[in-house]
Design an enzyme around this catalytic site. Structure first.
Site, PDB file in Angstrom:
ATOM      1  N   CYS A  78       8.427  -2.716   1.138  1.00 16.34           N
ATOM      2  CA  CYS A  78       9.828  -2.503   0.814  1.00 16.34           C
ATOM      3  C   CYS A  78      10.145  -3.040  -0.578  1.00 16.34           C
ATOM      4  O   CYS A  78       9.449  -3.910  -1.085  1.00 16.34           O
ATOM      5  CB  CYS A  78      10.686  -3.241   1.823  1.00 16.34           C
ATOM      6  SG  CYS A  78      10.203  -2.884   3.505  1.00 16.34           S
TER       7      CYS A  78
ATOM      8  N   ARG B 171       7.372   1.538  -3.767  1.00 14.93           N
ATOM      9  CA  ARG B 171       6.973   0.540  -2.772  1.00 14.93           C
ATOM     10  C   ARG B 171       7.255   0.989  -1.348  1.00 14.93           C
ATOM     11  O   ARG B 171       6.675   0.486  -0.399  1.00 14.93           O
ATOM     12  CB  ARG B 171       7.712  -0.784  -3.024  1.00 14.93           C
ATOM     13  CG  ARG B 171       7.329  -1.450  -4.319  1.00 14.93           C
ATOM     14  CD  ARG B 171       8.133  -2.693  -4.506  1.00 14.93           C
ATOM     15  NE  ARG B 171       7.736  -3.743  -3.590  1.00 14.93           N
ATOM     16  CZ  ARG B 171       6.865  -4.696  -3.862  1.00 14.93           C
ATOM     17  NH1 ARG B 171       6.291  -4.738  -5.032  1.00 14.93           N
ATOM     18  NH2 ARG B 171       6.565  -5.613  -2.974  1.00 14.93           N
TER      19      ARG B 171
ATOM     20  N   TRP C  29      10.139   0.699   3.847  1.00 20.85           N
ATOM     21  CA  TRP C  29       8.933   1.349   4.374  1.00 20.85           C
ATOM     22  C   TRP C  29       8.794   0.765   5.771  1.00 20.85           C
ATOM     23  O   TRP C  29       8.484  -0.409   5.936  1.00 20.85           O
ATOM     24  CB  TRP C  29       7.745   0.998   3.489  1.00 20.85           C
ATOM     25  CG  TRP C  29       6.474   1.688   3.859  1.00 20.85           C
ATOM     26  CD1 TRP C  29       6.070   2.928   3.452  1.00 20.85           C
ATOM     27  CD2 TRP C  29       5.423   1.185   4.689  1.00 20.85           C
ATOM     28  NE1 TRP C  29       4.840   3.220   3.984  1.00 20.85           N
ATOM     29  CE2 TRP C  29       4.419   2.173   4.733  1.00 20.85           C
ATOM     30  CE3 TRP C  29       5.220  -0.007   5.396  1.00 20.85           C
ATOM     31  CZ2 TRP C  29       3.243   2.017   5.466  1.00 20.85           C
ATOM     32  CZ3 TRP C  29       4.052  -0.163   6.123  1.00 20.85           C
ATOM     33  CH2 TRP C  29       3.080   0.835   6.155  1.00 20.85           C
TER      34      TRP C  29
ATOM     35  N   ASN D 190      11.684  -8.146   2.947  1.00 22.07           N
ATOM     36  CA  ASN D 190      10.401  -7.477   2.824  1.00 22.07           C
ATOM     37  C   ASN D 190       9.384  -8.348   3.539  1.00 22.07           C
ATOM     38  O   ASN D 190       9.356  -9.561   3.321  1.00 22.07           O
ATOM     39  CB  ASN D 190      10.058  -7.346   1.332  1.00 22.07           C
ATOM     40  CG  ASN D 190       8.712  -6.682   1.103  1.00 22.07           C
ATOM     41  OD1 ASN D 190       8.159  -6.060   2.003  1.00 22.07           O
ATOM     42  ND2 ASN D 190       8.198  -6.817  -0.111  1.00 22.07           N
ATOM     43  N   GLY D 191       8.559  -7.755   4.403  1.00 16.09           N
ATOM     44  CA  GLY D 191       7.574  -8.551   5.131  1.00 16.09           C
ATOM     45  C   GLY D 191       7.708  -8.303   6.616  1.00 16.09           C
ATOM     46  O   GLY D 191       8.331  -7.326   7.042  1.00 16.09           O
TER      47      GLY D 191
ATOM     48  N   GLU E 208     -13.649   7.781  -3.288  1.00 21.67           N
ATOM     49  CA  GLU E 208     -12.356   7.737  -3.953  1.00 21.67           C
ATOM     50  C   GLU E 208     -11.773   9.156  -4.080  1.00 21.67           C
ATOM     51  O   GLU E 208     -10.573   9.370  -3.884  1.00 21.67           O
ATOM     52  CB  GLU E 208     -12.501   7.059  -5.331  1.00 21.67           C
ATOM     53  CG  GLU E 208     -11.273   7.018  -6.200  1.00 21.67           C
ATOM     54  CD  GLU E 208     -10.067   6.321  -5.574  1.00 21.67           C
ATOM     55  OE1 GLU E 208     -10.200   5.636  -4.551  1.00 21.67           O
ATOM     56  OE2 GLU E 208      -8.962   6.516  -6.119  1.00 21.67           O
TER      57      GLU E 208
ATOM     58  N   LYS F 223      -8.228  10.319  -2.462  1.00 27.99           N
ATOM     59  CA  LYS F 223      -7.150  10.945  -3.236  1.00 27.99           C
ATOM     60  C   LYS F 223      -6.694  12.233  -2.563  1.00 27.99           C
ATOM     61  O   LYS F 223      -5.508  12.490  -2.423  1.00 27.99           O
ATOM     62  CB  LYS F 223      -7.602  11.299  -4.667  1.00 27.99           C
ATOM     63  CG  LYS F 223      -7.757  10.160  -5.627  1.00 27.99           C
ATOM     64  CD  LYS F 223      -6.468   9.659  -6.212  1.00 27.99           C
ATOM     65  CE  LYS F 223      -5.913   8.490  -5.476  1.00 27.99           C
ATOM     66  NZ  LYS F 223      -6.585   7.240  -5.481  1.00 27.99           N
TER      67      LYS F 223
ATOM     68  N   GLU G 135      -4.792  11.471   0.661  1.00 28.99           N
ATOM     69  CA  GLU G 135      -3.513  10.795   0.401  1.00 28.99           C
ATOM     70  C   GLU G 135      -2.420  11.767  -0.030  1.00 28.99           C
ATOM     71  O   GLU G 135      -1.299  11.691   0.440  1.00 28.99           O
ATOM     72  CB  GLU G 135      -3.670   9.782  -0.753  1.00 28.99           C
ATOM     73  CG  GLU G 135      -4.192   8.439  -0.365  1.00 28.99           C
ATOM     74  CD  GLU G 135      -4.279   7.505  -1.586  1.00 28.99           C
ATOM     75  OE1 GLU G 135      -3.782   6.388  -1.495  1.00 28.99           O
ATOM     76  OE2 GLU G 135      -4.859   7.905  -2.620  1.00 28.99           O
TER      77      GLU G 135
ATOM     78  N   HIS H 212     -27.864  13.313   8.894  1.00 27.92           N
ATOM     79  CA  HIS H 212     -27.683  12.466  10.080  1.00 27.92           C
ATOM     80  C   HIS H 212     -26.354  12.737  10.765  1.00 27.92           C
ATOM     81  O   HIS H 212     -25.842  11.878  11.476  1.00 27.92           O
ATOM     82  CB  HIS H 212     -27.806  10.993   9.684  1.00 27.92           C
ATOM     83  CG  HIS H 212     -29.146  10.655   9.135  1.00 27.92           C
ATOM     84  ND1 HIS H 212     -30.298  10.749   9.865  1.00 27.92           N
ATOM     85  CD2 HIS H 212     -29.532  10.265   7.885  1.00 27.92           C
ATOM     86  CE1 HIS H 212     -31.343  10.421   9.113  1.00 27.92           C
ATOM     87  NE2 HIS H 212     -30.890  10.133   7.902  1.00 27.92           N
TER      88      HIS H 212
ATOM     89  N   LYS I  95       2.954   1.875  -2.109  1.00 30.98           N
ATOM     90  CA  LYS I  95       2.123   1.469  -3.239  1.00 30.98           C
ATOM     91  C   LYS I  95       1.599   0.053  -3.092  1.00 30.98           C
ATOM     92  O   LYS I  95       0.468  -0.252  -3.435  1.00 30.98           O
ATOM     93  CB  LYS I  95       2.976   1.580  -4.505  1.00 30.98           C
ATOM     94  CG  LYS I  95       2.269   1.194  -5.768  1.00 30.98           C
ATOM     95  CD  LYS I  95       1.564   2.384  -6.330  1.00 30.98           C
ATOM     96  CE  LYS I  95       0.667   2.059  -7.480  1.00 30.98           C
ATOM     97  NZ  LYS I  95      -0.420   3.020  -7.564  1.00 30.98           N
TER      98      LYS I  95
HETATM   99  C1  G6P Z   1      -2.061   0.846  -1.023  1.00 32.36           C
HETATM  100  C2  G6P Z   1      -1.980   1.823  -2.176  1.00 32.36           C
HETATM  101  C3  G6P Z   1      -3.375   2.117  -2.706  1.00 32.36           C
HETATM  102  C4  G6P Z   1      -4.069   0.815  -3.093  1.00 32.36           C
HETATM  103  C5  G6P Z   1      -4.088  -0.176  -1.923  1.00 32.36           C
HETATM  104  C6  G6P Z   1      -4.545  -1.548  -2.368  1.00 32.36           C
HETATM  105  O1  G6P Z   1      -2.683   1.439   0.058  1.00 32.36           O
HETATM  106  O2  G6P Z   1      -1.370   3.029  -1.764  1.00 32.36           O
HETATM  107  O3  G6P Z   1      -3.287   2.949  -3.848  1.00 32.36           O
HETATM  108  O4  G6P Z   1      -5.377   1.097  -3.479  1.00 32.36           O
HETATM  109  O5  G6P Z   1      -2.766  -0.339  -1.403  1.00 32.36           O
HETATM  110  O6  G6P Z   1      -3.611  -2.036  -3.281  1.00 32.36           O
HETATM  111  P1  G6P Z   1      -3.896  -3.070  -4.424  1.00 32.36           P
HETATM  112  O7  G6P Z   1      -2.562  -3.275  -5.080  1.00 32.36           O
HETATM  113  O8  G6P Z   1      -4.397  -4.305  -3.757  1.00 32.36           O
HETATM  114  O9  G6P Z   1      -4.897  -2.473  -5.346  1.00 32.36           O
END
Ligand code: G6P
Length: 609
Positions: free
Chosen positions: A2, A27, A74, A99-100, A482, A486, A489, A505, A604
């Site tokens: 949040c 966020r 969130w 937040n938390g 990765e 992407k 996501e 396998h 994020k």
């Molecule tokens: C969230 C974000 C990702 C990020 C991950 C870890 O899931 O959406 O993009 O890689 O957190 O975040 P950090 O800030 O620790 O890299």
């Protein structure tokens, strides 16, 4: 998670709050709300959906006043809805944003209900509002009531509280979720990220764990867990005010993808000597520590974890030092064996990811030689709590799907490889060769971005697909991971990555004409092995998309589309090959019409477990 913004000023603060929320929307974005105080009138407006919905509601239903709090949510406890949106209130005079996660909210709620408090949401946050009302019955001030309230909370919180009956102040408290105080002239602010406050101030105080602060227009008084008044350092931020603007780009993700040559340049700037890396880059005492270190343990989450996986290959291959990588949420809850003279390295774009932070804190008791964080946010918890820090200088990354933060993390690891390697037998000639390769990286990234149009052309093929498989070997395996992350996501296509040698396998059973297979195939020691895996796919009718350089000698035909990537030193190929995969998922998401910068259900900065 949040986002929080708060202000105490003489002017009307509603616009400042909403602009702050817009900047924090990355966020969390399922609902948003504000509460503003004006002459003992507490006005609250909340909306389900994005900050734009709230802004529109405020044009129809304006609020005015100089003290206010705002929040973008969130959801953790309680579905996204207006009734669960913050601020939450009690007794019609206390308003709270949080937040938390309050872990003991169920028992607190039961006790509060027994005292006659009626709850109007399903959130854990609402207990804070009612607890403050309870504590106010005995406390001499709002500050004392909040100090007594937070003593009863278990879990994580960054919270801001205002009181209609005491409209000149806000009380803020931090434990486990970040809060930064912004200092203005005759006005003061608070937010969960300084980005929210850059339009109004450049001067910040980062609150520490357990801090409670009383903020008025003219004063900021901070108290530690013992209730003692303390002074915290003021930081002058040089962050870019415009960072939260898209410029000519349609999405932040695209802007941030194209910023990579620049962000890598800044990350390298002033940190490379003629032939190697300058170790002070990692902080005071780095050289001594790197000399002693015999093992590296990396912890991270999400995309940052993938950066750590690449680093393992680099540290073992080039620096000649053993390395383990683990997902922070796993590491923190298992008994791990600490190798002698181990360095704990955390990686995080935000510096606030709850699991990564917990892993670092745990490691402090486990006997590590020291800790280093590779991070993009100065003043974040990981930076403050680590012995050494390497700042990635990617600039603010707003798109939820990480792009430039990831590639600059890899640059950080490349430099760490050189810095540790030179103490562990990396020859001067090799250092020179690798340093030269690093210096040429921004140009290679620029050349790679020139492929955007042809990658856009591939995206059509994916739009009607439900699954995709990414393949790589060696240090390209994490890049395949990765790429898959992407794609899932932002385009919501289920994607998996496999180390190509594992194909037979299991995943080979999935291959048919409906399954696109994306292969990252630079010319390196494993190319011939990878080519055999590609043939295994081709023999079963899979549609291949191969990212390779000229020397890899792949040719496009009916079953294979080859996208030619510029030649690059094999060491840095993982960084270069990341870009086409970012672009591919971006263009697929555009065709699918998803919300690229704010994909559903994601956030994020994950400051809760
Ligand atoms: C969230 C974000 C990702 C990020 C991950 C870890 O899931 O959406 O993009 O890689 O957190 O975040 P950090 O800030 O620790 O890299």
């Amino acid at each position: 998670m949040c986002g929080i913004v708060g202000a105490v000023a003489q002017r009307d603060v509603a616009e400042i709050l909403v602009e702050g929320l817009r900047r924090l929307e990355y966020r969390g974005y399922d609902s948003a709300g504000v509460a503003v105080l004006d002459n003992n009138n507490l006005q609250r407006v909340r909306r389900l959906g994005k900050v734009a919905e709230l802004a529109e509601a405020l044009t129809r239903e304006p609020v005015s006043g100089g003290t206010g709090i705002a929040h973008t949510r969130w959801a953790t406890h309680g579905e996204p809805s207006e009734r669960n949106a913050h601020p939450h209130m009690s007794a019609e005079h206390i308003a709270v944003v949080h937040n938390g996660i309050i872990e003991n909210h169920v028992s607190l709620k039961t006790a509060l209900e027994a005292k006659g408090h009626a709850f109007s949401s399903d959130t854990d946050t609402e207990v804070i509002a009612h607890l403050v009302v309870e504590e106010l019955k005995n406390a001499s001030s709002l500050l004392h009531a909040v100090q007594n309230t937070v003593k009863q909370l278990k879990g994580a919180y960054g919270t801001v509280i205002i009181d209609k009956n005491d409209p000149e102040r806000m009380i803020v408290a931090r434990s486990g979720s970040p809060l930064v105080v912004g200092l203005g002239i005759g006005e003061n602010f608070v937010a969960s990220d300084q980005l929210a406050l850059l339009p109004v101030t450049r001067r910040f105080i980062y609150l520490e764990e357990g801090d409670v602060a009383e903020i008025t227009r003219r004063s900021v008084d901070i108290f530690n867990t013992l209730g003692e008044k303390i002074v915290r350092e003021i930081h002058e931020s040089s962050a870019n005010y415009d960072a939260a603007d898209k410029g000519p780009y349609r999405h932040f993700m695209l802007k941030e993808t194209f910023e990579q040559p620049e962000s890598v340049t800044s990350t390298l700037e002033g940190r490379l000597g003629e032939h190697t890396v300058l170790e002070e880059t990692f902080g005071n005492g780095a050289a001594t520590l790197f000399h002693q270190v015999q093992h590296v343990q990396i912890v991270a989450c999400g995309t940052s974890y993938h950066a750590g996986m690449v680093a393992r290959y680099w540290l073992e291959t080039y620096a000649g030092i053993s390395c383990n990588v683990e997902i922070a949420s796993e590491f923190r809850y298992r008994k791990s064996f600490v190798q002698p003279n181990s360095l704990l390295v955390s990686i995080s774009q935000s510096g606030e990811t709850a699991d990564t932070l917990a892993a670092l804190r745990l490691a402090k008791d486990l006997g590590y030689l020291g800790s280093l964080t590779i991070c993009n946010v100065a003043g974040s918890s990981l930076v403050r709590e680590s012995d050494l820090a390497f700042m990635t200088r990617a600039g603010a990354e707003i798109g939820v799907a990480s792009t430039k933060a990831f590639t600059t993390q890899l640059v950080g690891f490349a430099m760490l490889t050189l810095a540790i390697g030179k103490h562990h037998g990396l020859t001067l000639d090799k250092q020179k060769e690798l340093t030269a390769a690093l210096k040429s990286l921004p140009r290679k990234l620029e050349e790679t971005l020139e492929l955007a149009k042809s990658i856009e052309g591939l995206a059509e093929d994916f739009a009607d697909k439900h699954h995709a498989l990414f393949l790589g070997r060696g240090d390209q395996y994490p890049i395949a991971m990765e790429g898959a992350l992407k794609l899932k996501e932002i385009s919501y296509i289920h994607a998996e990555a496999y180390a190509a040698g594992e194909l037979k396998h299991g995943p080979l059973a999935l291959i048919d004409a409906e399954m696109p297979i994306i292969v990252v195939a630079p010319n390196n020691d494993l190319l011939e092995k990878l080519k055999s895996n590609v043939e295994e796919v081709r023999a079963r009718g899979g549609q291949l998309y191969v990212f390779a350089d000229a020397a890899s000698q792949f040719k496009s035909d009916d079953t294979m589309k080859v996208i030619q990537i510029p030649d690059v030193h094999p060491w840095l190929a993982p960084i270069v090959y990341t870009l086409p995969l970012q672009l591919l998922s971006y263009y697929v998401a555009i065709i699918k019409g998803t919300d690229v910068d704010q994909p559903r259900n994601l956030a994020k900065s994950v400051t809760v477990e």
